[in-house]
Motif scaffolding. Structure first.
Motif, PDB file in Angstrom:
ATOM      1  N   GLU A 335      29.876 -36.083  76.030  1.00 54.78           N
ATOM      2  CA  GLU A 335      29.727 -35.955  74.506  1.00 54.78           C
ATOM      3  C   GLU A 335      30.726 -35.899  73.867  1.00 54.78           C
ATOM      4  O   GLU A 335      30.828 -35.390  72.532  1.00 54.78           O
ATOM      5  CB  GLU A 335      28.763 -34.733  74.522  1.00 54.78           C
ATOM      6  N   HIS A 368      20.240 -36.723  73.878  1.00 52.69           N
ATOM      7  CA  HIS A 368      20.976 -35.507  74.356  1.00 52.69           C
ATOM      8  C   HIS A 368      22.449 -35.457  73.946  1.00 52.69           C
ATOM      9  O   HIS A 368      22.988 -34.286  73.430  1.00 52.69           O
ATOM     10  CB  HIS A 368      20.705 -35.508  75.720  1.00 52.69           C
ATOM     11  N   HIS A 372      24.806 -33.203  70.921  1.00 48.28           N
ATOM     12  CA  HIS A 372      25.839 -32.341  71.194  1.00 48.28           C
ATOM     13  C   HIS A 372      26.989 -32.592  70.254  1.00 48.28           C
ATOM     14  O   HIS A 372      28.014 -31.874  70.111  1.00 48.28           O
ATOM     15  CB  HIS A 372      26.641 -32.785  72.463  1.00 48.28           C
ATOM     16  N   GLU A 391      23.771 -26.824  75.774  1.00 47.58           N
ATOM     17  CA  GLU A 391      23.217 -27.535  76.757  1.00 47.58           C
ATOM     18  C   GLU A 391      21.603 -27.105  76.594  1.00 47.58           C
ATOM     19  O   GLU A 391      20.712 -27.911  76.564  1.00 47.58           O
ATOM     20  CB  GLU A 391      23.354 -27.133  78.381  1.00 47.58           C
TER      21      GLU A 391
HETATM   22 ZN   LIG Z   1      24.507 -31.738  77.896  1.00 51.99          ZN
END
Ligand SMILES: [Zn+2]
Length: 413
Positions: A335, A368, A372, A391
């Motif tokens: 990320e 996802h 982040h 997370e």
């Molecule tokens: Zn993650």
């Protein structure tokens, strides 16, 4: 503006990362009687990093890299040592230069005038006027360096800490690592360089205050061969040709961020780009023969960025976002702010040849890692004990985003 001026000054005086140090410049000989002055796994809070100027030369043709980092620091409490993180690096030189006059920090406490003047005078005497060589101790157990000095650092002052170092490419995709791929036309493999610093591998790439809460801004210079390109968190400012056919890319100073989010890639990839509704440039980088498999990821990333900005009502704070397909890598995705790397198979999608499940996989993973960019990068847990916070949010939001992206897919959220 100030950071830009500092960056240009540094660019003028910097020693290129590949420049060899003379033997008499090496000061790593440590008196055997000195003991490591800090016993905690967490760093002391007496030093606050403000701005890193990092120049790194990953030598694609060898198994090693060299670097030079200058860190502008503020002293929070008087101290006679600096503790920061380093792992598997060889430190060639460490120096310190005083930068500031006595800070107004003393006025904040509103002491009586005489006390303030006395402290200011003491501070002025202690201020380091010339670059001072530091003695270097290392604790392998805690992955820390101790930089020792004879003249204590004074609270409220700013200093420039400079370290020259070298290291080896990681075998585990943690730190700076190499990956290779073959094109259908080539017999020989091609090599790329990428980074993965989460949770605590930035210290394998450069000495740093490698804790999520110790945020700073970063100005990077990446040295590479002329046949390659480099990418980093921020857009490139300019490129300069240097000796041996090498070039160095100067990058814009980053937003304030944690060290684990620093990233760069050196490759010979092709690019596929588009823009979000607000004009943020989104690009997907992949090997030239795979670039036609990046369309779905690019389209998804652009739409997800629009969805998140609408949902959070907070604009993505960087001017660009790059997604890079990395071959032979363990992590499915990282990320890093503005430069998200993916395992190649997790980002590419072939229309007509792959299943809807594959498309869902690309969508969820992209959603996802882009979640982040806000949850983790913009708002960060204080320490890794609370990693579940970012997370948890990203795992939840990936489903929310895909439900907006493809309402007919009936994604459970
Ligand atoms: Zn993650």
């Amino acid at each position: 503006m100030l950071s830009t001026i500092l960056y240009l000054l540094w660019a003028l005086i910097t020693v290129r990362a590949d420049q060899k140090l003379q033997p008499d410049e090496v000061n790593t000989v440590t008196p055997p009687e000195e003991t490591f002055p800090w016993s905690q796994p967490r760093l002391p809070t007496s030093i606050k990093p403000e701005h890193y100027f990092l120049s790194v030369h990953p030598d694609v043709g060898s198994d090693s890299f060299t670097g030079q980092v200058r860190i502008l620091i503020t002293v929070v409490n008087d101290t006679s040592f600096i503790i920061l993180n380093s792992k598997d690096l060889v430190i060639q030189e460490a120096t310190l230069l005083g930068l500031s006059v006595p800070s107004l920090i003393y006025q904040e406490a509103r002491p009586v005038q005489s006390q303030m003047l006395h402290r200011a005078n003491v501070a002025q005497e202690k201020l380091v006027k010339q670059p001072m060589a530091l003695r270097v101790l290392e604790s392998e157990a805690t992955e820390q360096l101790a930089l020792l000095m004879d003249t204590p650092l004074v609270a409220g002052h700013k200093y420039q800490l400079s370290l020259s170092y070298s290291g080896k490419f990681s075998d585990s995709n943690s730190g700076i690592y190499k990956a290779s791929y073959r094109t259908p036309a080539d017999a020989a493999p091609r090599t790329i360089v990428a980074t993965h610093f989460e949770p605590s591998a930035a210290r394998k790439a450069f000495p740093c205050f490698d804790e999520p809460s110790m945020k700073a801004v970063f100005s990077l210079v990446v040295v590479r061969r002329s046949e390659h390109i480099s990418l980093s968190n921020m857009p490139k400012l300019h490129t300069e040709a240097i000796e041996d056919g090498l070039e160095q890319d100067y990058y814009q100073t980053s937003v304030r961020m944690s060290s684990y989010l620093v990233a760069f890639v050196i490759c010979d990839y092709a690019v596929n780009s588009a823009e979000t509704k607000r004009g943020v440039k989104v690009s997907v980088f992949a090997a030239n023969h795979l670039i036609n498999q990046t369309h779905y990821a690019l389209q998804s990333a652009v739409e997800i960025m629009d969805i998140y900005e609408q949902l959070f009502q907070i604009a993505y704070p960087l001017p660009k976002l790059d997604l890079v397909a990395v071959p032979d890598v363990e992590a499915v995705g990282t990320e890093s702010w503005g430069l998200v790397t993916f395992r190649e198979a997790s980002l590419l999608y072939q229309e007509q040849r792959e299943s809807r499940r594959s498309r869902l996989r690309v969508s969820l993973l992209t959603a996802h890692e882009l979640a982040h960019q806000w949850f983790g990068n913009l708002v960060t847990m204080h320490c890794w004990r609370d990693v579940w916070l970012k997370e948890g949010f990203a795992s939840y939001l990936e489903h929310i985003a895909v439900r907006h992206l493809k309402p007919d897919w009936c994604v459970v959220s």
